[in-house]
Write a protein that holds these residues in place. Structure first.
Motif, PDB file in Angstrom:
ATOM      1  N   ALA A  24      -7.984  11.372  -6.019  1.00 28.53           N
ATOM      2  CA  ALA A  24      -9.378  11.245  -6.436  1.00 28.53           C
ATOM      3  C   ALA A  24      -9.482  10.781  -7.885  1.00 28.53           C
ATOM      4  CB  ALA A  24     -10.091  12.591  -6.268  1.00 28.53           C
ATOM      5  N   ALA A  25      -8.544  11.246  -8.731  1.00 30.59           N
ATOM      6  CA  ALA A  25      -8.591  10.890 -10.146  1.00 30.59           C
ATOM      7  C   ALA A  25      -8.280   9.420 -10.383  1.00 30.59           C
ATOM      8  CB  ALA A  25      -7.611  11.767 -10.930  1.00 30.59           C
ATOM      9  N   MET A  26      -7.503   8.808  -9.476  1.00 30.81           N
ATOM     10  CA  MET A  26      -7.086   7.433  -9.728  1.00 30.81           C
ATOM     11  C   MET A  26      -7.627   6.427  -8.719  1.00 30.81           C
ATOM     12  SD  MET A  26      -4.398   6.744  -7.276  1.00 30.81           S
ATOM     13  CE  MET A  26      -3.036   5.906  -8.034  1.00 30.81           C
ATOM     14  N   TYR A  27      -8.375   6.898  -7.711  1.00 29.86           N
ATOM     15  CA  TYR A  27      -8.823   6.014  -6.633  1.00 29.86           C
ATOM     16  C   TYR A  27      -9.639   4.836  -7.147  1.00 29.86           C
ATOM     17  CZ  TYR A  27     -10.991   4.462  -2.273  1.00 29.86           C
ATOM     18  OH  TYR A  27     -11.416   3.697  -1.218  1.00 29.86           O
ATOM     19  N   ALA A  28     -10.617   5.133  -7.995  1.00 29.49           N
ATOM     20  CA  ALA A  28     -11.479   4.059  -8.498  1.00 29.49           C
ATOM     21  C   ALA A  28     -10.666   3.029  -9.274  1.00 29.49           C
ATOM     22  CB  ALA A  28     -12.579   4.644  -9.380  1.00 29.49           C
ATOM     23  N   GLY A  29      -9.643   3.488 -10.004  1.00 31.04           N
ATOM     24  CA  GLY A  29      -8.808   2.568 -10.761  1.00 31.04           C
ATOM     25  C   GLY A  29      -7.954   1.680  -9.879  1.00 31.04           C
ATOM     26  N   VAL A  30      -7.561   2.174  -8.699  1.00 31.89           N
ATOM     27  CA  VAL A  30      -6.740   1.382  -7.784  1.00 31.89           C
ATOM     28  C   VAL A  30      -7.565   0.301  -7.090  1.00 31.89           C
ATOM     29  CG1 VAL A  30      -5.345   1.449  -5.671  1.00 31.89           C
ATOM     30  CG2 VAL A  30      -5.076   3.222  -7.387  1.00 31.89           C
ATOM     31  N   VAL A  31      -8.780   0.649  -6.675  1.00 35.32           N
ATOM     32  CA  VAL A  31      -9.571  -0.311  -5.896  1.00 35.32           C
ATOM     33  C   VAL A  31     -10.316  -1.323  -6.758  1.00 35.32           C
ATOM     34  CG1 VAL A  31      -9.856   1.351  -4.014  1.00 35.32           C
ATOM     35  CG2 VAL A  31     -11.613   1.202  -5.781  1.00 35.32           C
ATOM     36  N   ALA A  54      -4.220  -2.863   1.080  1.00 32.81           N
ATOM     37  CA  ALA A  54      -2.858  -3.221   0.683  1.00 32.81           C
ATOM     38  C   ALA A  54      -2.507  -2.631  -0.678  1.00 32.81           C
ATOM     39  CB  ALA A  54      -2.708  -4.740   0.655  1.00 32.81           C
ATOM     40  N   CYS A  55      -3.470  -2.647  -1.599  1.00 35.50           N
ATOM     41  CA  CYS A  55      -3.222  -2.091  -2.936  1.00 35.50           C
ATOM     42  C   CYS A  55      -3.066  -0.575  -2.881  1.00 35.50           C
ATOM     43  CB  CYS A  55      -4.343  -2.492  -3.889  1.00 35.50           C
ATOM     44  SG  CYS A  55      -4.284  -4.244  -4.373  1.00 35.50           S
ATOM     45  N   LEU A  56      -3.833   0.091  -2.015  1.00 33.30           N
ATOM     46  CA  LEU A  56      -3.661   1.536  -1.823  1.00 33.30           C
ATOM     47  C   LEU A  56      -2.276   1.835  -1.251  1.00 33.30           C
ATOM     48  CD1 LEU A  56      -7.171   2.392  -0.322  1.00 33.30           C
ATOM     49  CD2 LEU A  56      -6.300   3.197  -2.524  1.00 33.30           C
ATOM     50  N   PHE A  57      -1.870   1.055  -0.257  1.00 31.63           N
ATOM     51  CA  PHE A  57      -0.578   1.245   0.402  1.00 31.63           C
ATOM     52  C   PHE A  57       0.574   1.066  -0.585  1.00 31.63           C
ATOM     53  CE2 PHE A  57       3.019  -0.580   2.824  1.00 31.63           C
ATOM     54  CZ  PHE A  57       3.242   0.445   3.729  1.00 31.63           C
TER      55      PHE A  57
END
Length: 459
Positions: A24-31, A54-57
């Motif tokens: 949750a802390a980094m989700y927004a930064g990944v997408v 793909a970026c999440l994976f």
């Protein structure tokens, strides 16, 4: 003898919940990076969902590599990896300079592969050369990353299509402002886990508010499969262009510098100081994860410093907790429906959250510059000129219009040009000739790491 807290395996339920908190802390930064690059290319909602998944994976795979490790690869610390923001501006510059947008992602992927492999080979040397990247350099570059990304947030706030009649309308700007306000209120009046995921909650609230205005489209979720796999080279085989490779190699240097500081800081927090061997192993994981990421259509990976702040706040130091978070990232990447949820968020809502997200990156760079010895005239000059060089592509986009297209891939990235300027000026003023005698006064990365343990985490 009891295990060190870093190697402790917690009960399954606690490991799962605390692992989710890291996600949750980094989700927004990944997408955010795939959203920015995908929008610049003009990807369809389906392809944008695929790229996000793909970026999440790949972020999950890179986190496994960093936390669990194999051979001499992986710091084996509670270290989260994901798509680095440092690559966004150079990647959008590559997109802008590519005639056929269908070739943009293959060119980016080819550049990331080469930069990752070169970084992997350089890791043992780089961990010794980090003295050439003191806070005056890293702080300047991190500040430029945030500044370069803010125009993206402002564009999102106006709407998805500059040609649309409602682009920049009061409704769109109101949704962006409302989302920003919600995030600020959550950060100010909540604590703990809720405060940590304020950006994510702001995106959810902003999306719900946008529904009555007719700007929320749930089609991507309805069309997405429940289970899927990021097919290797979905967007085409990688292409290798020298200018793009040089641009991403600069990003790799920036990323490795930041990861080194993050490892030093995290080592202090978990009471397992990061020595030269640990840093080299961590950099190998970063760079190998980056080199493998394009195989599954992902971008360059690096450390997420906001998760270091989460470790400091919760005092849960187990690397297996972060590995569990990596497992959730992999599962989300294998579920296109989950990845498609971000495609539902209206662009103005993303813009409001982006102001906080990207502004925080710039603010963290300023925090680093505060510790960079700016009482010295030399360092002030380094920052002043490097920022000026880096801001040129933002304030005067056509400044390098007379240069060849291949050269503009590098020149149109303020991060790349600003980084090169900062490194060269630091060498001239703080390491060579008369400046070399003052080099002992330059803050060492270990001192920066100790300061990071006491400073607010980047988010």
């Amino acid at each position: 003898m009891a295990d060190h807290p870093v190697d402790e395996k917690l009960p399954a339920l606690k490991m799962a919940t605390t692992g989710l908190q890291h996600v949750a802390a980094m989700y927004a930064g990944v997408v955010a990076p795939p959203l920015i690059v995908g929008a610049a290319i003009g990807l369809s909602a389906t392809d944008l969902t695929f790229l996000t998944g793909a970026c999440l994976f790949t972020a999950g795979l890179a986190t496994f590599l960093q936390t669990l490790g194999v051979w001499k690869i992986g710091a084996r610390l509670p270290f989260v990896n994901g798509v680095t923001f440092a690559g966004v501006a150079p990647m959008t510059a590559i997109v802008a300079s590519t005639g056929d947008k269908a070739d943009a992602l293959p060119i980016i992927f080819g550049a990331v592969i080469v930069a990752g492999l070169l970084g992997f080979l350089a890791a043992p040397v780089f961990c010794k050369a980090v003295r050439f990247f003191p806070p005056v350099v890293t702080g300047t570059v991190i500040t430029l990353i945030g500044i370069s990304l803010l125009p993206v947030a402002f564009g999102w706030a106006q709407g998805p299509d500059p040609a649309a009649h409602d682009y920049g309308s009061p409704t769109n700007l109101g949704l962006a402002g409302g989302t920003l306000l919600i995030v600020l209120l959550l950060r100010r009046f909540t604590t703990g886990f809720v405060k940590q995921i304020a950006v994510l909650l702001g995106l959810v609230a902003g999306t719900l508010i946008a529904i009555p205005f007719g700007v929320t489209d749930f089609t991507p979720v309805a069309d997405a499969d429940v289970v899927g796999f990021p097919t290797p080279f979905h967007f085409g085989a990688p292409q290798f262009q020298l200018a793009a490779i040089l641009s991403m190699c600069v990003v790799m240097v920036v990323s490795m510098t930041e990861s080194t500081a993050d490892m030093l800081a995290l080592g202090e927090i978990v009471d397992r100081p990061a020595d030269e061997r640990t840093i080299a192993a961590g950099l190998r994981a970063d760079t190998l994860g980056s080199a493998l990421s394009p195989l599954f259509n992902g971008f360059m990976c690096s450390a997420f410093a906001q998760n270091i702040g989460l470790v400091a706040m919760t005092r849960i130091r187990s690397r297996y907790v972060v590995a569990a978070g990596g497992g959730f990232l992999v599962l989300m990447g294998l579920c296109p429906m989950a990845a498609s949820l971000i495609a539902v968020v209206p662009r103005p809502v993303l813009g409001g959250a982006g102001v906080v997200l990207f502004g925080s990156v710039a603010a963290s760079g300023i925090q680093t510059l505060v510790r960079a010895g700016l009482e010295k005239d030399n360092n002030v000059l380094i920052v002043a000129v490097s920022l000026a060089v880096g801001i040129v592509p933002i304030t005067a986009p056509e400044f390098y219009h007379a240069f060849p297209v291949t050269a503009r891939i590098v020149l149109d990235s303020g991060i790349s040009t600003g980084c090169v300027a900062a490194v060269l000026l630091n060498l001239v003023f703080n390491h060579l000739g008369r400046g070399g005698r003052d080099a002992e006064d330059v803050t060492h990365p270990m001192e920066t790491a100790q300061e990071l343990t006491r400073a607010p985490a980047r988010s």
